[in-house]
Write an enzyme that holds these catalytic residues in place. Sequence first.
Site, PDB file in Angstrom:
ATOM      1  N   ARG A  69       2.344  -8.157   2.599  1.00  0.00           N
ATOM      2  CA  ARG A  69       1.368  -7.143   4.220  1.00  0.00           C
ATOM      3  C   ARG A  69       0.573  -8.153   4.807  1.00  0.00           C
ATOM      4  NH1 ARG A  69      -3.362  -7.120   2.772  1.00  0.00           N
ATOM      5  NH2 ARG A  69      -3.489  -7.776   0.627  1.00  0.00           N
ATOM      6  N   TYR A 197       8.262  -3.251   4.076  1.00  0.00           N
ATOM      7  CA  TYR A 197       7.584  -3.327   2.418  1.00  0.00           C
ATOM      8  C   TYR A 197       6.411  -2.043   2.258  1.00  0.00           C
ATOM      9  CZ  TYR A 197       4.392  -5.213  -0.690  1.00  0.00           C
ATOM     10  OH  TYR A 197       2.894  -5.354  -1.369  1.00  0.00           O
ATOM     11  N   LYS A 206      -2.683   2.046   2.289  1.00  0.00           N
ATOM     12  CA  LYS A 206      -3.684   0.876   2.723  1.00  0.00           C
ATOM     13  C   LYS A 206      -4.405   1.468   3.866  1.00  0.00           C
ATOM     14  CE  LYS A 206      -4.581  -1.907  -0.878  1.00  0.00           C
ATOM     15  NZ  LYS A 206      -4.181  -2.155  -1.971  1.00  0.00           N
ATOM     16  N   HIS A 226     -11.546  -0.014  -2.420  1.00  0.00           N
ATOM     17  CA  HIS A 226     -10.323  -0.473  -2.782  1.00  0.00           C
ATOM     18  C   HIS A 226     -10.563  -1.364  -4.305  1.00  0.00           C
ATOM     19  CE1 HIS A 226      -6.900  -4.359  -2.679  1.00  0.00           C
ATOM     20  NE2 HIS A 226      -7.018  -2.950  -3.082  1.00  0.00           N
ATOM     21  N   ASP A 277      -6.013   1.215  -7.311  1.00  0.00           N
ATOM     22  CA  ASP A 277      -5.852   0.524  -6.470  1.00  0.00           C
ATOM     23  C   ASP A 277      -7.384   1.754  -5.255  1.00  0.00           C
ATOM     24  OD1 ASP A 277      -5.091  -1.605  -5.152  1.00  0.00           O
ATOM     25  OD2 ASP A 277      -4.362  -0.109  -3.844  1.00  0.00           O
TER      26      ASP A 277
END
Length: 592
Positions: A69, A197, A206, A226, A277
Amino acid sequence: MTNNKKVLAWIDEMAAMTKPDKIVWIDGSEEQAEQLRAEACSTGEMIKLNQELLPGCYLHRTAVNDVARVEDRTFICTRKKEDAGNINNWMDPKECYKKLSALFEGSMKGRTMYVIPYSMGVVGSEFAKIGIELTDSIYVVLNMLIMTRVGTEVVKALGDDGDFVKGLHARADIDEQNRYIVHFPEDNTIWSVNSGYGGNVLLGKKCFALRIASYLGRKEGWMAEHMLILGLEYPDGDIKYICAAFPSACGKTNLAMLIPPEFYAKKGYKVWCVGDDIAWLRVGSDGRLWAVNPENGFFGVAPGTNEKSNPNALATTKRDTIFTNVVHNLENNTVWWEGLDKNPPEKAVDWKGNPWDYRKYDKKDKSTCGAHPNSRFTAKAINCPCISSEFNNPAGVPISAIVFGGRRAKTAPLVYQSTSWQNGAFVGSIMASETTAAAAGAVGVVRRDPMAMRPFVGYDMGDYWAHWLAMGTKIPHPPKIFHVNWFRTDDEGNFIWPGFGDNMRVLMWILDRCAGKVDADITPIGYIPKAEDINIEGLDISLDTIKELLTIDKDSWLADVENIKAFYKQVGDRVPQTMYDELAALEARLKA
Ligand code: GTP
Ligand code: SPV
Ligand code: MN
């Protein structure tokens, strides 16, 4: 696939800008997925691995400059800068649409635009939310098919008038200088360009399930965090659920799938994984906090995953998995990574696509690694041996404890308990951790990472803390809040606590505290276990070591307090007064 006018108009508009040769809807069928896999293999985008040893598994390498990221290229574009806050990068939405439109313009010429209708959460369930991602990457399509619930069912659930999160992704030139991951929370929109990615391009993860969802959660009275979600089953069959927020590459996947130490396993204790996650949390009609995992798969860190550290994760990757940036073992067309086993392949290709000689590997020089430190596996949740029976329950699971944690070589003890929801939210706000390879930039630097959400809050951090405090007043039976640290080191830099499966010993103390079954000592930072209450049966560790792991060094805590003050100042004028009061009280207790 749909008559939804909003969807059709938006796709037309995006296609007019990106100019793909073709538009293909992803229907979620195995036939279509198989065609796409074949196409990706024919162009070299993916490598089909040994189908006897790893059925349904593939290898992909991202560009060398595109492996994590990129927080400095991630933006929250609210109309008012204050609403994005000081911790997020901000761009004016009008300016951002204009700037990125120029990058998207014609970017899909000669390519196909795939339309991925996906649901975060069980399709059609009350708490699920729908997104559509437009992308020119087959790798993205195949990852989204694993990570989310995709296809015709989702289109049906969306209906003729339903709302959805609009995601647009183009690989463009994978140009670092023009890489942007931008969010328009006020428009339910995400644009990502010049990356291929994971966290930058799998827009359901995310970008949607944390940044956009945290914004929606504040508006609608719920939370997007998260956090992993796990169930700990007692020998009598009772299961208690825990959520835990650790920063990227700090142990969520590992904890979520932990295997109980033999001592507990023999008695019949089990651990079930609900998520590794992301958790979406809501107050249930019974007054407890309930959590769902909006994802459908795991995008896990490969290095360090092995038969001992995380056998469940390893087993999950044995079929239907996409490996990204790991070592290609040419001896049997499988994969390898640092920490998998002690037998690196003789004939191998590294994550960059170059021949790799394991004899040249130097532990201290990351550039000699065969697998990138942030190499990943994308694997189906249903392939996990310890997946919870509640995984597909749209209502989620009731949460007994929330656990915060980070990588701290010193300062933070093995575990402590906050004194209330409010104090627990404060504990979350002062979290800190050493940075990892999951994001581009320096590794091993301590930075404040509140609730492990620093890179993922879609609005002002102070407002986010205010939302945490407000939620506390809306949960009649709130979970208890704890903080853990598996990463304290000795003077030689070795981890003192064995970690991994043995973390269950700490979880047991946490749940005992929730059930009021065990006493604790009050300290300036909160409740600390009596050392003898951490079960060390079968461990090669002494009671003194546990005592050492539980010590609180007042000087380093006072130094931390100064650092927190500076951080609060940086967060800015929306930091709730309550947090300042909590901080002042902590300082006073430390000085008393
Ligand atoms: P993201 O997917 O980036 O959000 O990461 P994560 O929080 O799921 O982290 P993960 O479980 O993949 O662990 C990342 C790294 O931490 C791996 O290299 C693990 O080996 C290491 N790790 C995990 N748990 C422990 C532990 O209890 N002790 C120690 N020493 N290392 C651990
Ligand atoms: C993280 O970095 O926290 C991850 C991986 O879970 S990514 O999807 O790249 O964000
Ligand atoms: Mn993560």
